[in-house]
Design an enzyme around this catalytic site. Sequence first.
Site, PDB file in Angstrom:
ATOM      1  N   GLU A   1     -47.892  36.219  73.500  1.00  0.00           N
ATOM      2  CA  GLU A   1     -46.831  35.210  73.479  1.00  0.00           C
ATOM      3  C   GLU A   1     -45.473  35.882  73.565  1.00  0.00           C
ATOM      4  O   GLU A   1     -45.214  36.864  72.866  1.00  0.00           O
ATOM      5  CB  GLU A   1     -46.850  34.385  72.183  1.00  0.00           C
ATOM      6  CG  GLU A   1     -47.972  33.380  72.114  1.00  0.00           C
ATOM      7  CD  GLU A   1     -47.931  32.537  70.840  1.00  0.00           C
ATOM      8  OE1 GLU A   1     -46.823  32.249  70.327  1.00  0.00           O
ATOM      9  OE2 GLU A   1     -49.017  32.174  70.367  1.00  0.00           O
TER      10      GLU A   1
ATOM     11  N   ASN B   1     -47.676  38.956  69.576  1.00  0.00           N
ATOM     12  CA  ASN B   1     -46.685  37.893  69.749  1.00  0.00           C
ATOM     13  C   ASN B   1     -45.374  38.404  69.172  1.00  0.00           C
ATOM     14  O   ASN B   1     -45.304  38.701  67.971  1.00  0.00           O
ATOM     15  CB  ASN B   1     -47.091  36.621  68.995  1.00  0.00           C
ATOM     16  CG  ASN B   1     -48.320  35.957  69.582  1.00  0.00           C
ATOM     17  OD1 ASN B   1     -48.858  36.398  70.607  1.00  0.00           O
ATOM     18  ND2 ASN B   1     -48.772  34.888  68.957  1.00  0.00           N
TER      19      ASN B   1
ATOM     20  N   ASN C   1     -55.150  33.308  65.800  1.00  0.00           N
ATOM     21  CA  ASN C   1     -53.770  33.457  66.206  1.00  0.00           C
ATOM     22  C   ASN C   1     -52.912  33.671  64.969  1.00  0.00           C
ATOM     23  O   ASN C   1     -52.905  32.832  64.055  1.00  0.00           O
ATOM     24  CB  ASN C   1     -53.277  32.186  66.919  1.00  0.00           C
ATOM     25  CG  ASN C   1     -51.801  32.297  67.288  1.00  0.00           C
ATOM     26  OD1 ASN C   1     -51.440  33.068  68.158  1.00  0.00           O
ATOM     27  ND2 ASN C   1     -50.940  31.551  66.603  1.00  0.00           N
ATOM     28  N   GLU C   2     -52.207  34.789  64.923  1.00  0.00           N
ATOM     29  CA  GLU C   2     -51.199  35.059  63.896  1.00  0.00           C
ATOM     30  C   GLU C   2     -51.671  34.732  62.478  1.00  0.00           C
ATOM     31  O   GLU C   2     -51.149  33.821  61.831  1.00  0.00           O
ATOM     32  CB  GLU C   2     -49.921  34.274  64.188  1.00  0.00           C
ATOM     33  CG  GLU C   2     -49.303  34.585  65.530  1.00  0.00           C
ATOM     34  CD  GLU C   2     -47.938  33.920  65.708  1.00  0.00           C
ATOM     35  OE1 GLU C   2     -47.600  33.031  64.914  1.00  0.00           O
ATOM     36  OE2 GLU C   2     -47.220  34.306  66.635  1.00  0.00           O
TER      37      GLU C   2
ATOM     38  N   GLN D   1     -50.991  21.703  69.741  1.00  0.00           N
ATOM     39  CA  GLN D   1     -49.645  21.533  70.283  1.00  0.00           C
ATOM     40  C   GLN D   1     -49.620  20.750  71.598  1.00  0.00           C
ATOM     41  O   GLN D   1     -48.574  20.245  71.983  1.00  0.00           O
ATOM     42  CB  GLN D   1     -48.991  22.907  70.460  1.00  0.00           C
ATOM     43  CG  GLN D   1     -48.797  23.617  69.125  1.00  0.00           C
ATOM     44  CD  GLN D   1     -48.122  24.963  69.272  1.00  0.00           C
ATOM     45  OE1 GLN D   1     -48.794  25.976  69.450  1.00  0.00           O
ATOM     46  NE2 GLN D   1     -46.804  24.995  69.213  1.00  0.00           N
TER      47      GLN D   1
ATOM     48  N   HIS E   1     -56.303  28.594  66.228  1.00  0.00           N
ATOM     49  CA  HIS E   1     -54.840  28.507  66.270  1.00  0.00           C
ATOM     50  C   HIS E   1     -54.427  27.439  65.242  1.00  0.00           C
ATOM     51  O   HIS E   1     -53.790  26.447  65.559  1.00  0.00           O
ATOM     52  CB  HIS E   1     -54.347  28.179  67.680  1.00  0.00           C
ATOM     53  CG  HIS E   1     -52.920  28.590  67.938  1.00  0.00           C
ATOM     54  ND1 HIS E   1     -52.549  29.411  68.975  1.00  0.00           N
ATOM     55  CD2 HIS E   1     -51.767  28.296  67.295  1.00  0.00           C
ATOM     56  CE1 HIS E   1     -51.233  29.593  68.974  1.00  0.00           C
ATOM     57  NE2 HIS E   1     -50.736  28.921  67.956  1.00  0.00           N
TER      58      HIS E   1
ATOM     59  N   TRP F   1     -45.000  32.124  76.378  1.00  0.00           N
ATOM     60  CA  TRP F   1     -45.097  30.937  75.538  1.00  0.00           C
ATOM     61  C   TRP F   1     -43.930  30.055  75.921  1.00  0.00           C
ATOM     62  O   TRP F   1     -42.804  30.436  75.679  1.00  0.00           O
ATOM     63  CB  TRP F   1     -45.015  31.268  74.032  1.00  0.00           C
ATOM     64  CG  TRP F   1     -45.234  30.006  73.247  1.00  0.00           C
ATOM     65  CD1 TRP F   1     -44.277  29.119  72.827  1.00  0.00           C
ATOM     66  CD2 TRP F   1     -46.498  29.457  72.859  1.00  0.00           C
ATOM     67  NE1 TRP F   1     -44.860  28.061  72.204  1.00  0.00           N
ATOM     68  CE2 TRP F   1     -46.225  28.232  72.214  1.00  0.00           C
ATOM     69  CE3 TRP F   1     -47.827  29.857  73.016  1.00  0.00           C
ATOM     70  CZ2 TRP F   1     -47.237  27.413  71.706  1.00  0.00           C
ATOM     71  CZ3 TRP F   1     -48.824  29.045  72.508  1.00  0.00           C
ATOM     72  CH2 TRP F   1     -48.526  27.836  71.855  1.00  0.00           C
TER      73      TRP F   1
ATOM     74  N   GLU G   1     -43.893  21.618  68.520  1.00  0.00           N
ATOM     75  CA  GLU G   1     -43.569  22.906  67.904  1.00  0.00           C
ATOM     76  C   GLU G   1     -43.667  22.811  66.367  1.00  0.00           C
ATOM     77  O   GLU G   1     -42.686  22.941  65.651  1.00  0.00           O
ATOM     78  CB  GLU G   1     -42.185  23.361  68.395  1.00  0.00           C
ATOM     79  CG  GLU G   1     -41.636  24.638  67.787  1.00  0.00           C
ATOM     80  CD  GLU G   1     -42.570  25.848  67.848  1.00  0.00           C
ATOM     81  OE1 GLU G   1     -43.353  25.978  68.805  1.00  0.00           O
ATOM     82  OE2 GLU G   1     -42.516  26.651  66.902  1.00  0.00           O
ATOM     83  N   TRP G   2     -44.872  22.547  65.882  1.00  0.00           N
ATOM     84  CA  TRP G   2     -45.184  22.570  64.449  1.00  0.00           C
ATOM     85  C   TRP G   2     -44.136  21.817  63.614  1.00  0.00           C
ATOM     86  O   TRP G   2     -43.805  20.694  63.960  1.00  0.00           O
ATOM     87  CB  TRP G   2     -45.375  24.028  63.984  1.00  0.00           C
ATOM     88  CG  TRP G   2     -46.365  24.772  64.865  1.00  0.00           C
ATOM     89  CD1 TRP G   2     -46.093  25.809  65.717  1.00  0.00           C
ATOM     90  CD2 TRP G   2     -47.783  24.517  65.031  1.00  0.00           C
ATOM     91  NE1 TRP G   2     -47.244  26.212  66.374  1.00  0.00           N
ATOM     92  CE2 TRP G   2     -48.297  25.443  65.965  1.00  0.00           C
ATOM     93  CE3 TRP G   2     -48.679  23.601  64.456  1.00  0.00           C
ATOM     94  CZ2 TRP G   2     -49.639  25.478  66.347  1.00  0.00           C
ATOM     95  CZ3 TRP G   2     -50.025  23.635  64.836  1.00  0.00           C
ATOM     96  CH2 TRP G   2     -50.488  24.562  65.765  1.00  0.00           C
TER      97      TRP G   2
ATOM     98  N   TYR H   1     -41.241  37.547  68.829  1.00  0.00           N
ATOM     99  CA  TYR H   1     -40.142  36.606  69.063  1.00  0.00           C
ATOM    100  C   TYR H   1     -38.791  37.121  68.590  1.00  0.00           C
ATOM    101  O   TYR H   1     -37.782  36.820  69.186  1.00  0.00           O
ATOM    102  CB  TYR H   1     -40.434  35.260  68.386  1.00  0.00           C
ATOM    103  CG  TYR H   1     -41.483  34.459  69.114  1.00  0.00           C
ATOM    104  CD1 TYR H   1     -41.152  33.716  70.238  1.00  0.00           C
ATOM    105  CD2 TYR H   1     -42.812  34.469  68.704  1.00  0.00           C
ATOM    106  CE1 TYR H   1     -42.107  32.985  70.930  1.00  0.00           C
ATOM    107  CE2 TYR H   1     -43.782  33.742  69.387  1.00  0.00           C
ATOM    108  CZ  TYR H   1     -43.417  33.005  70.497  1.00  0.00           C
ATOM    109  OH  TYR H   1     -44.369  32.295  71.184  1.00  0.00           O
TER     110      TYR H   1
ATOM    111  N   ARG I   1     -54.071  31.344  78.447  1.00  0.00           N
ATOM    112  CA  ARG I   1     -54.539  31.473  77.058  1.00  0.00           C
ATOM    113  C   ARG I   1     -54.419  30.108  76.377  1.00  0.00           C
ATOM    114  O   ARG I   1     -53.345  29.508  76.399  1.00  0.00           O
ATOM    115  CB  ARG I   1     -53.697  32.524  76.323  1.00  0.00           C
ATOM    116  CG  ARG I   1     -53.973  32.575  74.854  1.00  0.00           C
ATOM    117  CD  ARG I   1     -53.202  33.670  74.108  1.00  0.00           C
ATOM    118  NE  ARG I   1     -53.500  33.523  72.694  1.00  0.00           N
ATOM    119  CZ  ARG I   1     -52.619  33.228  71.748  1.00  0.00           C
ATOM    120  NH1 ARG I   1     -51.337  33.108  72.029  1.00  0.00           N
ATOM    121  NH2 ARG I   1     -53.005  33.068  70.508  1.00  0.00           N
TER     122      ARG I   1
HETATM  123  C1  BGC Z   1     -47.210  30.414  67.557  1.00  0.00           C
HETATM  124  C2  BGC Z   1     -47.012  29.241  68.481  1.00  0.00           C
HETATM  125  C3  BGC Z   1     -45.593  28.731  68.339  1.00  0.00           C
HETATM  126  C4  BGC Z   1     -44.640  29.835  68.754  1.00  0.00           C
HETATM  127  C5  BGC Z   1     -43.181  29.451  68.706  1.00  0.00           C
HETATM  128  C6  BGC Z   1     -46.048  31.357  67.484  1.00  0.00           C
HETATM  129  O1  BGC Z   1     -45.841  31.669  66.153  1.00  0.00           O
HETATM  130  O2  BGC Z   1     -48.399  31.078  67.869  1.00  0.00           O
HETATM  131  O3  BGC Z   1     -47.957  28.279  68.182  1.00  0.00           O
HETATM  132  O4  BGC Z   1     -45.368  27.565  69.053  1.00  0.00           O
HETATM  133  O5  BGC Z   1     -44.808  30.925  67.884  1.00  0.00           O
HETATM  134  O6  BGC Z   1     -42.780  29.144  67.431  1.00  0.00           O
END
Ligand code: BGC
Length: 449
Positions: A354, A292, A165-166, A20, A121, A401, A408-409, A294, A77
């Site tokens: 995150e 993590n 990661n995840e 990223q 990751h 984060w 962003e992927w 969100y 990190r």
């Molecule tokens: C990931 C990050 C990503 C973030 C926001 C997480 O799932 O580890 O790489 O940028 O979420 O989408």
Amino acid sequence: MSLRQFPEGFLWGTATAAYQIEGAWNEDGKGESIWDHFTHRQHTILNGDNGDIACNHYHKMPEDVALMQALGLQTYRFSLSWPRILPEGRGQVNAKGLAFYDRLVDNLLEASIIPNITLNHWDLPQTLQEMGGWVNRESIDWFAEYAGVVFEKLADRVPLWTTHNEPAVLAFMGYAFGNFAPGIADYSQAYQTSHHLLVAHGKAVQLFREGNYNGEIGIVLSVNHYQPNSDRPSDIAACERMYQTNTALFADPLFKGEYPQPLFNWIGCHAPKIETGDLELIATPIDFVGINYYFTLNIAFAQWGGLFKLDSTQVSAPGWGQTQMEWGVNPPGLTSVLLDFKNHYGNPKLYITEGGCALPDTPNYEGFVEDWGRINYLRSHLIAAHNAIADGVNLQGYYVWSLMDNFEWAHGFFPRFGLVRVEFDSGKRIPKQSAWWYREVMDRNGVEE
Ligand code: BGC
């Protein structure tokens, strides 16, 4: 206003990931990763973006570490790019690639910032993908070889490590839904990938233990909060299925040495092949779990809802809307997922590895962003984390984060998650208001309520 004080020694930092931010996708001997490959295919990423240059961190690393120091970070990190270190995934080591991370670690230590390294990751070497990627059982040995090379070089100086990661996001977005690299849509491959990721994790942890390094090692899980849409049994069962496939699929074998059987009954022929000894390896004790968080999802039974027969909608707490990712904002969901680890998995040591939000930042003529929305987001989630600590959760640190806006992927450069604005044309970094606010939080080891 009162100050919510965090326990002494609580660690404050930010997080990023190699693909990223680094750029330099084919420089100094780096091999191609599945993300290089995927983004170079047409129409895989919003606006045709890719991480070829990204934040150009590979070339701006010393400047970025100086910035982290100026912002008062205690820990950072980041992930390593596997194909930068082993261009073919195994075999020949690329000395220049390894030297980059060696310098990064030294620069961080000189700046008194604690490095926290993630081995995977998501950017698997493309050569390994061509041999089946994570679906191939040999991936366990490939990962162990890579981990061994890295431990030998860096584990004398790096106190915090995570294997993957995840894994849920890697397995399902990459192998079941096809929105992420390698772009495969097949549930059987996704579950086999999950299993191999876990066994590879266990093997890397054992290798770390055998090396007698001083540091701690764990894994980072993406744990959304799920709530049933109603008290109808069908909604409650759908919610349980969602929880099992996202969280228990990983946390149960890690902490209990077994998979959630009801989930495997549900997915039937998609369940992974497991060999004798795998579950023992996966359950090798770890030092911490990275969380993590969100968003929170409302889960309802849906007759046409795919394999899991469910439908999900984003939840926003009263007064909160959605972020640029169209994710709801629900701080109490964070308290819930932290408590879940305390209550169901033996109260392990946790770090929030995150937390953060993407917002449509509007810079002024100097590129400065007054991102009060991000400040409110972080403040409310820190209070939610503090509530969990008050309830006995063993939480030891928080990573925002992200340090800076980045790739962003599948969404490309559109969502901006950074505490630092990046002007992608010039590569210029400009700390946002939230970066200075976070500096104060770190200095006081607390947050104003
Ligand atoms: C990931 C990050 C990503 C973030 C926001 C997480 O799932 O580890 O790489 O940028 O979420 O989408």
